[in-house]
Design an enzyme around this catalytic site. Structure first.
Site, PDB file in Angstrom:
ATOM      1  N   CYS A  53      44.577  48.452  27.003  1.00 41.20           N
ATOM      2  CA  CYS A  53      43.938  47.205  26.569  1.00 41.20           C
ATOM      3  C   CYS A  53      43.385  47.307  25.148  1.00 41.20           C
ATOM      4  O   CYS A  53      43.286  46.310  24.439  1.00 41.20           O
ATOM      5  CB  CYS A  53      42.786  46.843  27.511  1.00 41.20           C
ATOM      6  SG  CYS A  53      43.213  46.822  29.254  1.00 41.20           S
ATOM      7  N   CYS A 126      39.448  44.820  26.754  1.00 37.37           N
ATOM      8  CA  CYS A 126      39.330  44.932  28.206  1.00 37.37           C
ATOM      9  C   CYS A 126      38.168  44.078  28.714  1.00 37.37           C
ATOM     10  O   CYS A 126      37.370  43.541  27.948  1.00 37.37           O
ATOM     11  CB  CYS A 126      39.154  46.398  28.595  1.00 37.37           C
ATOM     12  SG  CYS A 126      39.656  46.778  30.291  1.00 37.37           S
ATOM     13  N   ASP A 127      38.059  43.990  30.043  1.00 40.58           N
ATOM     14  CA  ASP A 127      37.206  42.997  30.697  1.00 40.58           C
ATOM     15  C   ASP A 127      35.766  42.934  30.187  1.00 40.58           C
ATOM     16  O   ASP A 127      35.234  41.857  29.931  1.00 40.58           O
ATOM     17  CB  ASP A 127      37.134  43.273  32.201  1.00 40.58           C
ATOM     18  CG  ASP A 127      38.492  43.190  32.873  1.00 40.58           C
ATOM     19  OD1 ASP A 127      39.497  43.076  32.168  1.00 40.58           O
ATOM     20  OD2 ASP A 127      38.532  43.242  34.103  1.00 40.58           O
ATOM     21  N   LYS A 128      35.092  44.081  30.113  1.00 39.42           N
ATOM     22  CA  LYS A 128      33.656  44.072  29.799  1.00 39.42           C
ATOM     23  C   LYS A 128      33.394  44.002  28.309  1.00 39.42           C
ATOM     24  O   LYS A 128      32.279  43.693  27.887  1.00 39.42           O
ATOM     25  CB  LYS A 128      32.959  45.308  30.385  1.00 39.42           C
ATOM     26  CG  LYS A 128      33.258  45.550  31.857  1.00 39.42           C
ATOM     27  CD  LYS A 128      33.067  44.318  32.704  1.00 39.42           C
ATOM     28  CE  LYS A 128      33.626  44.488  34.100  1.00 39.42           C
ATOM     29  NZ  LYS A 128      35.068  44.766  34.178  1.00 39.42           N
ATOM     30  N   CYS A 198      45.505  43.341  30.703  1.00 40.60           N
ATOM     31  CA  CYS A 198      46.277  43.069  31.922  1.00 40.60           C
ATOM     32  C   CYS A 198      46.798  41.639  31.923  1.00 40.60           C
ATOM     33  O   CYS A 198      46.081  40.696  31.602  1.00 40.60           O
ATOM     34  CB  CYS A 198      45.434  43.347  33.148  1.00 40.60           C
ATOM     35  SG  CYS A 198      44.928  45.083  33.285  1.00 40.60           S
ATOM     36  N   GLU A 449      34.301  46.620  41.424  1.00 40.37           N
ATOM     37  CA  GLU A 449      35.330  45.667  41.817  1.00 40.37           C
ATOM     38  C   GLU A 449      36.123  46.227  42.994  1.00 40.37           C
ATOM     39  O   GLU A 449      36.402  47.423  43.049  1.00 40.37           O
ATOM     40  CB  GLU A 449      36.277  45.385  40.649  1.00 40.37           C
ATOM     41  CG  GLU A 449      35.624  44.658  39.505  1.00 40.37           C
ATOM     42  CD  GLU A 449      36.565  44.405  38.341  1.00 40.37           C
ATOM     43  OE1 GLU A 449      36.190  43.626  37.459  1.00 40.37           O
ATOM     44  OE2 GLU A 449      37.671  44.996  38.313  1.00 40.37           O
ATOM     45  N   SER A 475      38.109  42.222  41.017  1.00 40.20           N
ATOM     46  CA  SER A 475      38.949  42.171  39.829  1.00 40.20           C
ATOM     47  C   SER A 475      39.541  40.778  39.695  1.00 40.20           C
ATOM     48  O   SER A 475      39.751  40.071  40.682  1.00 40.20           O
ATOM     49  CB  SER A 475      40.076  43.192  39.966  1.00 40.20           C
ATOM     50  OG  SER A 475      41.115  42.929  39.048  1.00 40.20           O
TER      51      SER A 475
END
Length: 562
Positions: A53, A126-128, A198, A449, A475
């Site tokens: 990512c 990435c996510d965070k 992702c 998650e 997730s």
């Protein structure tokens, strides 16, 4: 010294005879004499070789720096951390995932405030990274633009497009003897072809879309492939735009208003986005001083349909959405229908309505984004549930494909690993409600998650046959009949703590209830007998996080009340 653009912060660091030591240090890192008269713009890079990512973001940071330098500023690149949910998922390490959001926010705030940068370009993958960057930008309230690192391209095996969730679900399929070891290895080896986040409408792409709708990214930033000329230009333009925001005096909290957050929620719903958006938008609003509540998601969700046929519940990837125009045509449709606030200011220095004035339509014949009169679901897939199991709220992700209600028998686990074992070994059967507790922000700690158990459920072919509820979270790749963010969490004495094997539980998306079919008196008796478990960590970052973190219903923030 004279300067072209305002320098409200860097001037305090480098101007005047007494600041010669500061200038001496900066000469060593490449400053020329002329640079001290320019505004300094921090480029917050989340580059690392930890995860695909973020592996390309060092190059994107250089692109953003060129935009700053070309516009008359002085760019300074610095790093913050990233972790990988996909790699740590299902392990003890995943407890650090949500914690990393706070570390990222704290570190960006620390560097920018200490060094006296006049503005910021923050680049997340990435996510965070993304909510962490936005929390920091809100706290600092200096002219800033967020840039999304971009989506990954799909992998491919045997003519089928793959992503990381394909691998998680393949594990369940292997446990159920639906595929063999060779097939699992082939899927594993081909699912992740290179850099980027992702590829479905998972948390990264959800949050990128939300931030663009919020007005904190340049138009189009959320729907670009990670390795592309479009993404390079996005970064360069962001660098130049921060200088224009300095001239305008336009700051993040001028943009991130209550109406802007409502726009973000609307777009997340229309896209069928991740449940994590609820947690992160609450946290970002908290940093802005905006009064956003769980009930706002319900209020908006009653009138906004789910329109996007995107993974995990749908068929298409983000890269395929990029090919038909990204989210700008969708936002124009929502605006024209009166579902977005067009008067919200954005980082372009123009309103959302002005930005969308020339947005094109989607190409004729595409079936990825439905029309408003033919939605996948007529209202939100993000359903806030309450009831005797979630008096302060819980968040379900129900697209309608799973059905709208589920009643089953509780199978209770005090951690994720125990639940995963029971799913894979066949203990979990049709009609069960898997209960995973002590995985909340304080109890985990870290609110892991549950992608491993939910993917195992799907891989075992039980996606419509069992439900899963937890005080942890999910997730963006999760699908199936799932409820997370249950509050109060079990560790603080929430009713989830007293559920027993064999209890009957009902999840109802239409009545918006999560109910334990046990009398109030029995719940009271069980709670009176309950004792809080010992903390799992007493030193280090997880222990500090557990002491500071608020409820998931409040965004799981760590600076509330400080």
């Amino acid at each position: 010294m004279t300067d072209k653009h305002p320098r409200p912060h860097s001037s305090q660091v480098v101007d005047g005879m007494e600041r010669a030591p500061s200038r001496a240090m900066l000469h060593a890192v490449g400053f020329a004499d002329a640079d001290f008269a320019k505004p300094q713009i921090g480029i917050a890079s989340t580059w690392a070789m930890v995860t695909p990512c973020n592996m390309h973001i060092n190059k994107l940071a250089e692109d953003a720096a060129r935009g700053v330098d070309g516009g008359g500023g002085k760019a300074v690149i610095f790093n913050t951390i990233t972790i990988s949910d996909g790699i740590s998922m299902g392990t003890e390490g995943m407890k650090y995932s949500l914690v990393s959001r706070e570390v990222i926010a704290d570190s960006i705030e620390t560097v920018v405030a200490c060094q006296g940068y006049d503005g910021v370009v923050a680049i997340g993958g990435c996510d965070k990274n993304m909510p962490g960057c936005l929390i920091a930008l809100a706290r600092l309230n200096r002219p800033a633009v967020f840039v999304y690192g971009g989506t990954i391209l799909p992998g491919c095996h045997d003519g089928k497009k793959l992503d990381v969730v394909s691998v998680f679900e393949a594990v369940g399929a292997r446990a159920n003897h639906r595929i063999d070891d060779a097939e699992l290895h082939a899927i594993e080896s081909n699912a992740i072809p290179g850099p980027g986040s992702c590829g479905g409408m998972y948390t990264a792409n959800t949050m990128a879309s939300a931030i663009e709708a919020l007005g904190m990214s340049l138009p189009g930033s959320s729907a670009q492939v990670a390795i592309s000329r479009a993404k390079e230009l996005d970064c360069e333009r962001a660098g130049a735009q921060v200088l224009k925001l300095l001239d305008l005096g336009l700051k993040p909290r001028d943009i991130m208003t209550k109406k802007a957050f409502e726009n973000a929620i609307t777009v997340v719903i229309a896209l069928g986005g991740s449940t994590n958006a609820v947690l992160h938008l609450l946290a970002m609003a908290n940093a802005c001083g905006v009064d956003l509540k769980l009930d706002d998601f319900t209020r908006i969700g009653r009138k906004v349909p789910m329109l996007a046929d995107l993974k995990p519940s749908g068929r298409y990837s983000m890269a395929e959405l990029v090919e038909i125009g990204g989210i700008q045509p969708l936002m124009k449709t929502l605006l024209d229908a009166g579902l977005l606030h067009g008067d919200c200011m954005t980082v372009t220095g123009k309103t959302l309505e002005e930005n969308l004035a020339d947005a094109p339509d989607y190409p004729a014949g595409q079936d990825m984004i439905r029309s408003l009169d033919n939605p996948i679901k007529k209202d939100s897939h993000l359903v806030v549930l309450r009831g005797n199991l979630a008096p302060e709220g819980a968040v379900a992700k129900i697209t309608g494909k799973e059905g709208l209600s589920f009643t089953g028998t509780a199978r209770v686990f005090d951690c994720e690993e125990a639940a995963l074992t029971a799913i894979l070994d066949g203990t979990i059967v049709k009609g069960d409600v898997i209960v995973i507790r002590y995985e909340g922000p304080k109890g985990g700690p870290g609110m892991r998650e549950m992608l491993s158990p939910t993917s195992a459920v799907m891989g075992k072919g039980l996606g419509k046959e069992v439900a899963l509820i937890t005080d942890g979270r999910f997730s963006g790749g999760t699908h199936g009949f799932v409820v997370g963010h249950i509050t109060p969490e079990a560790y603080t004495g929430g009713p989830l703590a007293i559920v027993r094997d064999g209890d009957t539980i009902t999840i109802d998306a239409e009545t918006r209830e999560l109910m334990l079919h046990v009398t109030d008196d029995e719940i009271g008796r069980r709670l009176a007998q309950w004792t809080q478990p010992a903390p799992r960590y007493t030193k280090g970052v997880l222990a500090k996080y557990a002491r500071l973190v608020s409820s998931a219903s409040e965004g799981a923030v760590t600076d509330d009340g400080l």
